[in-house]
Design a protein around this motif. Structure first.
Motif, mmCIF file in Angstrom:
data_model
loop_
_atom_site.group_PDB
_atom_site.id
_atom_site.type_symbol
_atom_site.label_atom_id
_atom_site.label_comp_id
_atom_site.label_asym_id
_atom_site.label_seq_id
_atom_site.Cartn_x
_atom_site.Cartn_y
_atom_site.Cartn_z
ATOM 1 N N TYR A 150 2.718 -39.817 6.446
ATOM 2 C CA TYR A 150 2.962 -40.447 5.445
ATOM 3 C C TYR A 150 4.166 -40.973 5.078
ATOM 4 N N MET A 210 2.970 -41.879 -0.449
ATOM 5 C CA MET A 210 1.781 -41.631 -0.311
ATOM 6 C C MET A 210 1.378 -40.329 1.736
ATOM 7 N N LEU A 224 -1.402 -38.843 4.515
ATOM 8 C CA LEU A 224 -2.771 -38.868 5.036
ATOM 9 C C LEU A 224 -3.204 -37.631 5.927
ATOM 10 N N GLN A 265 -5.557 -38.004 -5.701
ATOM 11 C CA GLN A 265 -6.123 -37.559 -4.218
ATOM 12 C C GLN A 265 -6.999 -38.548 -3.877
ATOM 13 N N ASP A 303 -8.146 -36.600 3.674
ATOM 14 C CA ASP A 303 -7.513 -36.535 2.341
ATOM 15 C C ASP A 303 -6.323 -37.302 2.185
ATOM 16 N N THR A 304 -6.243 -38.250 0.773
ATOM 17 C CA THR A 304 -4.631 -39.040 0.760
ATOM 18 C C THR A 304 -4.415 -38.931 -0.097
ATOM 19 N N SER A 341 -1.064 -39.136 -3.334
ATOM 20 C CA SER A 341 0.810 -39.800 -3.944
ATOM 21 C C SER A 341 0.624 -39.005 -4.970
#
Length: 114
Positions: free
Chosen positions: A31, A35, A37, A57, A103-104, A106
């Motif tokens: 991270y 952002m 992950l 997401q 999962d990403t 922001s």
């Protein structure tokens, strides 16, 4: 745990897992302020409860089979499938066959950092 200053995190298998709910746990992979992950492992029957957050997401199905709901749209998702949840859109998943999601978020989920 990866730090904000680390440009690479090459051995993610050594990152700790955090239990989230019955049948699921998460592993923060990397991270920065903009952002994050996260890997989420589900046992069959595990549920990512319906929720919303300010973060956008994108979720990638690494393995397994899931029913995912984003807003009013529900679909069965398998390895290689992706969904996008915009900021403050309600979403959830139910694991039909044990698997893993990536999962990403922001910006990063500060609430995930202990």
């Amino acid at each position: 745990m990866p730090t904000l200053e680390a440009p690479f995190q090459l051995d993610n298998n050594r990152q700790p897992w955090t239990p989230v709910a019955d049948g699921l746990r998460r592993q923060i992979l990397a991270y920065g302020p903009d952002m994050m992950l996260v890997r989420v492992a589900f046992e069959q029957g595990g549920i990512g409860a319906r929720h919303q957050h300010v973060h956008t997401q994108i979720t990638y199905v690494e393995s397994g089979v899931f029913t995912a709901t984003v807003g009013d749209d529900t679909r069965v998702m398998r390895a290689g499938d992706v969904f996008y949840a915009a900021s403050n859109v309600w979403h959830s998943v139910e694991c039909l066959e044990a698997g893993t999601l990536l999962d990403t978020f922001s910006p990063m989920r500060e609430d995930f950092i202990e």
